[in-house]
Design a protein around this motif. Structure first.
Motif, short mmCIF file in Angstrom:
data_model
loop_
_atom_site.label_atom_id
_atom_site.label_comp_id
_atom_site.label_asym_id
_atom_site.label_seq_id
_atom_site.Cartn_x
_atom_site.Cartn_y
_atom_site.Cartn_z
N ALA A 40 -49.79 -45.20 39.99
CA ALA A 40 -48.99 -44.13 39.38
C ALA A 40 -49.85 -42.88 39.38
CB ALA A 40 -48.60 -44.51 37.95
N ILE A 41 -49.24 -41.74 39.68
CA ILE A 41 -49.99 -40.49 39.81
C ILE A 41 -49.34 -39.41 38.97
CG2 ILE A 41 -50.80 -38.73 41.44
CD1 ILE A 41 -50.25 -40.85 43.64
N ASP A 42 -50.16 -38.60 38.31
CA ASP A 42 -49.68 -37.44 37.56
C ASP A 42 -50.79 -36.39 37.52
OD1 ASP A 42 -47.90 -35.87 36.13
OD2 ASP A 42 -48.38 -36.78 34.21
N ALA A 43 -50.39 -35.14 37.43
CA ALA A 43 -51.36 -34.04 37.34
C ALA A 43 -51.01 -33.19 36.14
CB ALA A 43 -51.32 -33.20 38.62
N GLN A 44 -52.04 -32.68 35.46
CA GLN A 44 -51.85 -31.89 34.24
C GLN A 44 -52.68 -30.63 34.31
OE1 GLN A 44 -49.75 -33.01 31.79
NE2 GLN A 44 -49.35 -34.76 33.11
N GLY A 45 -52.26 -29.65 33.52
CA GLY A 45 -53.03 -28.43 33.35
C GLY A 45 -52.85 -27.43 34.47
N GLY A 46 -53.40 -26.25 34.28
CA GLY A 46 -53.30 -25.21 35.29
C GLY A 46 -51.91 -24.63 35.38
#
Length: 103
Positions: A40-46
């Motif tokens: 499972a992949i997720d990206a946060q911030g920016g």
């Protein structure tokens, strides 16, 4: 104990914090060695086109990559190959945003 210094990957109950690019190859190898070929992949911030944290989880463990210092170095050390590996099934919610952030 969780360390945010980035000097070594900290582990706590199935979670590893990866703060330095030099620790990426070991984390990617651990992800690849998972019994199930599912991540499972997720990206946060920016901003919408960028991110500071990339989360990659197997059924056994979650890896949190703190890419603020050098996203390019993290990807060159193995994240790119891991994410492009067709032998892993990747799970994510609203992939449009994730794809814009990563590529």
């Amino acid at each position: 104990a969780m360390s945010t210094s980035g000097h070594a990957p900290a582990s706590a109950v199935g979670v590893s914090w990866i703060g330095l690019a030099e620790h990426v190859p070991q984390a990617c190898e651990e992800i690849r060695s998972s019994q199930e070929r599912l991540v499972a992949i997720d990206a946060q911030g920016g901003s919408e086109a960028s991110f500071t944290i990339l989360q990659v989880a197997t059924p056994e463990k979650t890896f949190i990559f703190d890419v603020r210092r050098s996203k390019r170095a993290f990807f060159d050390q193995g994240l790119r190959a891991l994410l492009e590996d067709a032998s892993n099934t990747k799970n994510c919610f609203d992939c449009r945003c994730l794809v814009r952030r990563i590529w």
